[in-house]
Design a protein around this motif. Structure first.
Motif, PDB file in Angstrom:
ATOM      1  N   ILE A  53       5.686   1.811   4.362  1.00 19.30           N
ATOM      2  CA  ILE A  53       5.487   3.250   4.530  1.00 19.30           C
ATOM      3  C   ILE A  53       6.693   3.874   5.235  1.00 19.30           C
ATOM      4  O   ILE A  53       7.158   4.950   4.867  1.00 19.30           O
ATOM      5  N   PHE A  54       7.210   3.185   6.240  1.00 20.01           N
ATOM      6  CA  PHE A  54       8.315   3.736   7.024  1.00 20.01           C
ATOM      7  C   PHE A  54       9.688   3.363   6.476  1.00 20.01           C
ATOM      8  O   PHE A  54      10.699   3.817   7.005  1.00 20.01           O
ATOM      9  N   ASP A  55       9.732   2.570   5.428  1.00 21.16           N
ATOM     10  CA  ASP A  55      11.003   2.161   4.843  1.00 21.16           C
ATOM     11  C   ASP A  55      11.540   3.287   3.966  1.00 21.16           C
ATOM     12  O   ASP A  55      10.843   3.822   3.107  1.00 21.16           O
ATOM     13  N   ASP A  56      12.789   3.662   4.183  1.00 22.02           N
ATOM     14  CA  ASP A  56      13.396   4.749   3.415  1.00 22.02           C
ATOM     15  C   ASP A  56      13.686   4.346   1.977  1.00 22.02           C
ATOM     16  O   ASP A  56      13.776   5.191   1.099  1.00 22.02           O
ATOM     17  N   ALA A  57      13.847   3.056   1.731  1.00 18.47           N
ATOM     18  CA  ALA A  57      14.204   2.585   0.390  1.00 18.47           C
ATOM     19  C   ALA A  57      13.009   2.559  -0.563  1.00 18.47           C
ATOM     20  O   ALA A  57      13.187   2.511  -1.775  1.00 18.47           O
ATOM     21  N   SER A  58      11.793   2.606  -0.042  1.00 22.50           N
ATOM     22  CA  SER A  58      10.629   2.529  -0.929  1.00 22.50           C
ATOM     23  C   SER A  58      10.340   3.892  -1.558  1.00 22.50           C
ATOM     24  O   SER A  58      10.575   4.944  -0.964  1.00 22.50           O
ATOM     25  N   SER A  59       9.826   3.841  -2.766  1.00 21.46           N
ATOM     26  CA  SER A  59       9.525   5.068  -3.505  1.00 21.46           C
ATOM     27  C   SER A  59       8.221   5.689  -3.000  1.00 21.46           C
ATOM     28  O   SER A  59       7.426   5.019  -2.336  1.00 21.46           O
ATOM     29  N   PRO A  60       7.983   6.950  -3.310  1.00 18.09           N
ATOM     30  CA  PRO A  60       6.719   7.568  -2.912  1.00 18.09           C
ATOM     31  C   PRO A  60       5.501   6.826  -3.483  1.00 18.09           C
ATOM     32  O   PRO A  60       4.473   6.728  -2.815  1.00 18.09           O
ATOM     33  N   LYS A  61       5.656   6.312  -4.693  1.00 16.47           N
ATOM     34  CA  LYS A  61       4.555   5.542  -5.294  1.00 16.47           C
ATOM     35  C   LYS A  61       4.279   4.288  -4.474  1.00 16.47           C
ATOM     36  O   LYS A  61       3.118   3.979  -4.172  1.00 16.47           O
ATOM     37  N   LYS A  94       4.954   3.844  -1.335  1.00 14.92           N
ATOM     38  CA  LYS A  94       4.391   4.276  -0.056  1.00 14.92           C
ATOM     39  C   LYS A  94       2.912   4.586  -0.183  1.00 14.92           C
ATOM     40  O   LYS A  94       2.116   4.271   0.704  1.00 14.92           O
ATOM     41  N   LEU A  95       2.525   5.189  -1.295  1.00 17.30           N
ATOM     42  CA  LEU A  95       1.121   5.496  -1.528  1.00 17.30           C
ATOM     43  C   LEU A  95       0.293   4.215  -1.643  1.00 17.30           C
ATOM     44  O   LEU A  95      -0.784   4.105  -1.051  1.00 17.30           O
ATOM     45  N   PHE A  96       0.807   3.238  -2.389  1.00 23.51           N
ATOM     46  CA  PHE A  96       0.104   1.962  -2.520  1.00 23.51           C
ATOM     47  C   PHE A  96       0.024   1.244  -1.173  1.00 23.51           C
ATOM     48  O   PHE A  96      -0.986   0.624  -0.845  1.00 23.51           O
ATOM     49  N   ALA A  97       1.098   1.333  -0.383  1.00 21.64           N
ATOM     50  CA  ALA A  97       1.096   0.707   0.933  1.00 21.64           C
ATOM     51  C   ALA A  97       0.079   1.377   1.850  1.00 21.64           C
ATOM     52  O   ALA A  97      -0.621   0.705   2.614  1.00 21.64           O
ATOM     53  N   LEU A  98      -0.026   2.690   1.763  1.00 23.44           N
ATOM     54  CA  LEU A  98      -1.020   3.411   2.554  1.00 23.44           C
ATOM     55  C   LEU A  98      -2.428   2.977   2.164  1.00 23.44           C
ATOM     56  O   LEU A  98      -3.297   2.800   3.015  1.00 23.44           O
ATOM     57  N   GLY A  99      -2.660   2.789   0.871  1.00 12.62           N
ATOM     58  CA  GLY A  99      -3.962   2.303   0.410  1.00 12.62           C
ATOM     59  C   GLY A  99      -4.267   0.923   0.951  1.00 12.62           C
ATOM     60  O   GLY A  99      -5.401   0.639   1.352  1.00 12.62           O
ATOM     61  N   ALA A 100      -3.261   0.042   0.981  1.00  9.89           N
ATOM     62  CA  ALA A 100      -3.453  -1.307   1.527  1.00  9.89           C
ATOM     63  C   ALA A 100      -3.703  -1.256   3.023  1.00  9.89           C
ATOM     64  O   ALA A 100      -4.503  -2.032   3.560  1.00  9.89           O
ATOM     65  N   LEU A 101      -3.030  -0.342   3.709  1.00  6.65           N
ATOM     66  CA  LEU A 101      -3.188  -0.219   5.150  1.00  6.65           C
ATOM     67  C   LEU A 101      -4.576   0.308   5.522  1.00  6.65           C
ATOM     68  O   LEU A 101      -5.178  -0.138   6.497  1.00  6.65           O
ATOM     69  N   LEU A 102      -5.093   1.228   4.725  1.00  8.36           N
ATOM     70  CA  LEU A 102      -6.394   1.840   5.022  1.00  8.36           C
ATOM     71  C   LEU A 102      -7.571   1.100   4.385  1.00  8.36           C
ATOM     72  O   LEU A 102      -8.705   1.564   4.473  1.00  8.36           O
ATOM     73  N   LYS A 103      -7.298  -0.030   3.760  1.00  3.76           N
ATOM     74  CA  LYS A 103      -8.361  -0.790   3.098  1.00  3.76           C
ATOM     75  C   LYS A 103      -9.429  -1.177   4.117  1.00  3.76           C
ATOM     76  O   LYS A 103      -9.133  -1.707   5.176  1.00  3.76           O
ATOM     77  N   GLY A 104     -10.657  -0.871   3.778  1.00  7.96           N
ATOM     78  CA  GLY A 104     -11.776  -1.185   4.645  1.00  7.96           C
ATOM     79  C   GLY A 104     -12.129  -0.076   5.610  1.00  7.96           C
ATOM     80  O   GLY A 104     -13.119  -0.177   6.328  1.00  7.96           O
ATOM     81  N   ALA A 105     -11.344   0.989   5.662  1.00  3.34           N
ATOM     82  CA  ALA A 105     -11.611   2.073   6.604  1.00  3.34           C
ATOM     83  C   ALA A 105     -12.819   2.903   6.173  1.00  3.34           C
ATOM     84  O   ALA A 105     -13.690   3.207   6.979  1.00  3.34           O
ATOM     85  N   HIS A 106     -12.860   3.243   4.885  1.00 10.72           N
ATOM     86  CA  HIS A 106     -13.961   4.061   4.376  1.00 10.72           C
ATOM     87  C   HIS A 106     -14.095   3.810   2.879  1.00 10.72           C
ATOM     88  O   HIS A 106     -13.090   3.782   2.163  1.00 10.72           O
ATOM     89  N   PRO A 107     -15.324   3.655   2.380  1.00  6.67           N
ATOM     90  CA  PRO A 107     -15.508   3.360   0.947  1.00  6.67           C
ATOM     91  C   PRO A 107     -14.966   4.443   0.020  1.00  6.67           C
ATOM     92  O   PRO A 107     -14.430   4.140  -1.042  1.00  6.67           O
ATOM     93  N   LYS A 108     -15.073   5.701   0.420  1.00  3.23           N
ATOM     94  CA  LYS A 108     -14.574   6.778  -0.436  1.00  3.23           C
ATOM     95  C   LYS A 108     -13.054   6.747  -0.523  1.00  3.23           C
ATOM     96  O   LYS A 108     -12.485   7.010  -1.580  1.00  3.23           O
ATOM     97  N   LEU A 109     -12.393   6.428   0.584  1.00  2.57           N
ATOM     98  CA  LEU A 109     -10.936   6.304   0.562  1.00  2.57           C
ATOM     99  C   LEU A 109     -10.509   5.170  -0.363  1.00  2.57           C
ATOM    100  O   LEU A 109      -9.554   5.305  -1.124  1.00  2.57           O
ATOM    101  N   GLU A 110     -11.213   4.049  -0.292  1.00  4.08           N
ATOM    102  CA  GLU A 110     -10.893   2.921  -1.160  1.00  4.08           C
ATOM    103  C   GLU A 110     -11.058   3.299  -2.625  1.00  4.08           C
ATOM    104  O   GLU A 110     -10.241   2.921  -3.465  1.00  4.08           O
TER     105      GLU A 110
END
Length: 109
Positions: free
Chosen positions: A19-27, A29-45
């Motif tokens: 997420i904080f890496d400048d070399a990664s694409s927005p896509k 980063k979005l997938f990384a955010l999903g992996a980071l928030l996994k298990g937080a809330h069923p609707k988010l998943e």
């Protein structure tokens, strides 16, 4: 702690780094955010899961595999429909490999 816990923590740390890496694409980063928030809330998943599916469809479209995308959307309600879909996708896979092999052989000749 179990090995699975360590692997999950390592996966979350890797996702946070992406997420904080400048070399990664927005896509990415979005997938990384999903992996980071996994298990937080069923609707988010569910939202992140649907987003990943839509991005995979876009990747197929950008690669020019419209027929494959159409075949993947076929229904699988009955066992016969499942067999037809599996056979069609298998055929398309072999067809694409054959086209690639023809291009390779033509290049050698």
């Amino acid at each position: 702690m179990k090995l699975a816990d360590y692997q999950e923590i390592k996966g979350r740390l890797t996702a946070a780094q992406a997420i904080f890496d400048d070399a990664s694409s927005p896509k990415d980063k979005l997938f990384a955010l999903g992996a980071l928030l996994k298990g937080a809330h069923p609707k988010l998943e569910a939202v992140f899961s649907q987003t990943e599916k839509e991005f995979s469809k876009l990747d197929i479209l950008f690669n020019g595999n419209v027929v494959t995308l159409s075949a993947e959307m076929l229904p699988e309600n009955t066992e016969e429909e499942k067999k037809k879909k599996k056979g069609l996708l298998l055929f398309l896979g072999f067809w694409n490999k054959l086209k690639g092999e023809i291009i390779r052989v033509q290049g050698e000749l």
